[in-house]
Design an enzyme around this catalytic site. Structure first.
Site, mmCIF file in Angstrom:
data_model
loop_
_atom_site.group_PDB
_atom_site.id
_atom_site.type_symbol
_atom_site.label_atom_id
_atom_site.label_comp_id
_atom_site.label_asym_id
_atom_site.label_seq_id
_atom_site.Cartn_x
_atom_site.Cartn_y
_atom_site.Cartn_z
ATOM 1 N N HIS A 43 0.838 -1.209 0.000
ATOM 2 C CA HIS A 43 0.000 0.000 0.000
ATOM 3 C C HIS A 43 0.870 1.254 0.000
ATOM 4 O O HIS A 43 0.589 2.230 -0.701
ATOM 5 C CB HIS A 43 -0.882 0.047 1.254
ATOM 6 C CG HIS A 43 -1.838 -1.098 1.409
ATOM 7 N ND1 HIS A 43 -1.702 -2.033 2.405
ATOM 8 C CD2 HIS A 43 -2.941 -1.446 0.711
ATOM 9 C CE1 HIS A 43 -2.691 -2.905 2.325
ATOM 10 N NE2 HIS A 43 -3.456 -2.586 1.302
ATOM 11 N N LYS A 155 -0.630 -6.556 -7.931
ATOM 12 C CA LYS A 155 -0.919 -7.746 -7.123
ATOM 13 C C LYS A 155 -2.345 -8.242 -7.399
ATOM 14 O O LYS A 155 -2.598 -9.425 -7.468
ATOM 15 C CB LYS A 155 -0.726 -7.374 -5.655
ATOM 16 C CG LYS A 155 -1.527 -8.145 -4.657
ATOM 17 C CD LYS A 155 -0.753 -9.304 -4.140
ATOM 18 C CE LYS A 155 -1.465 -10.117 -3.078
ATOM 19 N NZ LYS A 155 -2.725 -9.656 -2.606
ATOM 20 N N SER A 192 -2.481 -8.052 3.293
ATOM 21 C CA SER A 192 -3.018 -7.960 4.652
ATOM 22 C C SER A 192 -3.392 -9.354 5.143
ATOM 23 O O SER A 192 -3.390 -9.629 6.341
ATOM 24 C CB SER A 192 -4.255 -7.065 4.666
ATOM 25 O OG SER A 192 -3.967 -5.829 4.037
#
Ligand code: AMP
Length: 291
Positions: A43, A155, A192
């Protein structure tokens, strides 16, 4: 302009519009980085790129319920707003938009945005409704922030392709920039969801990257048969430990149509469930490039 150490964190659409209007009046271009929070280096790379290209950087942090399929990890998805806002400040974010579900979705809403075709392959069949949730929430974010450029990660290659098509089809005056995948030292794509992995599963998860790199090497060595490449990748994944493969595919990077033999640049994409985690990864390989 020097960004503040701690960005403004706002929860309402009116507040975002006010801040963005001020930035526009000051002559600044607007960059938007949509995220679900639990920010990691992947991010942060998008935010840094937005910082490079934009006068005013907005990061949205919203765990969007409509892109989770029933039985997925909506409730357990990590929510770390305070740490995320601090991280955003450190790398030069001007505004964090962190709305509640009630702010984002009117209770009587009946409108969604759907991209057909491109959403019916790869992750689509395994996550019914997921992309409609993504395109709807990103459309809303685009309408709320009205950025010049929006930044997404390679991604989530299919998501990027779908969003580009949405922007094109709906004449949205927004540039979509897709940024490279950021990886851990051993090659695992940052996510995450890596936080759900046990130490053993974390080791096993490198098999996604190893499978992809094996395919890259095989193509460099002259292998052009996609079915053979896919079979080898499946073997690499399965021999690493217990897993459930959703798909391993070799497709065109823009149309997502299967390609066999590999005679043009291809997107090699896979999705694998290890324990509770569903992991995805991909690479683009040009068979004309020397090894
Ligand atoms: P998420 O919070 O998972 O919805 O991701 C928000 C944005 O970050 C999406 O555009 C993702 O593609 C991007 N992203 C997630 N992981 C990575 C990574 N490892 N490298 C680059 N971009 C990423």
């Amino acid at each position: 302009m020097t960004a503040p150490a701690r960005p403004d964190v706002v929860e309402t659409i009116a507040a975002v519009r006010g801040h963005v209007a001020d930035a526009r009046r000051a002559g600044q271009s607007i960059g938007l980085v949509p995220t679900m929070g639990a920010l990691h280096e992947g991010h942060r790379s998008l935010i840094r790129r937005a910082r490079e290209r934009s006068g005013y950087v907005v990061v949205s942090i919203f765990v969007n319920p409509t892109q989770f399929v029933a039985g997925e990890d909506l409730d357990s998805y990590p929510r770390t707003l305070e740490a995320d806002a601090d991280a955003c400040g450190r790398i030069g974010t001007d505004l964090v938009f962190a709305p509640s579900v009630e702010v984002m979705y009117r209770r009587d809403a009946v409108t969604t945005v759907q991209v057909s075709g491109l959403t019916e392959t790869l992750c689509g069949p395994h996550r019914p409704g997921h992309f409609e949730g993504v395109t709807t929430v990103v459309s809303k974010l685009f309408n709320i922030v009205q950025p010049d450029v929006a930044f997404f990660g390679q991604k989530d290659a299919q998501q990027a392709v779908v969003l580009r098509k949405m922007v094109e089809d709906l004449d949205m005056p927004i540039e979509v920039e897709v940024c490279p995948t950021v990886r851990e030292a051993d090659g695992l794509a940052m996510s995450s969801r890596n936080a759900y992995l046990s130490p053993e599963q974390r080791q096993q998860a490198v098999s996604l990257f190893r499978a992809l790199e094996g395919a890259r090497q095989a193509i460099a060595d002259g292998q052009r048969d996609a079915a053979t490449l896919i079979a080898r990748m499946r073997e690499t994944l399965q021999s690493a430990g217990p897993c459930r493969i959703d798909y391993v595919d070799v497709v065109h990077p823009a149309t997502l149509e299967p390609i066999d033999p590999v005679t043009c640049p291809v997107l090699i994409a896979l999705a694998v469930r290890i324990g509770q985690s569903r992991l995805i990864d991909n690479i683009v390989v040009d068979p004309a490039m020397p090894a």
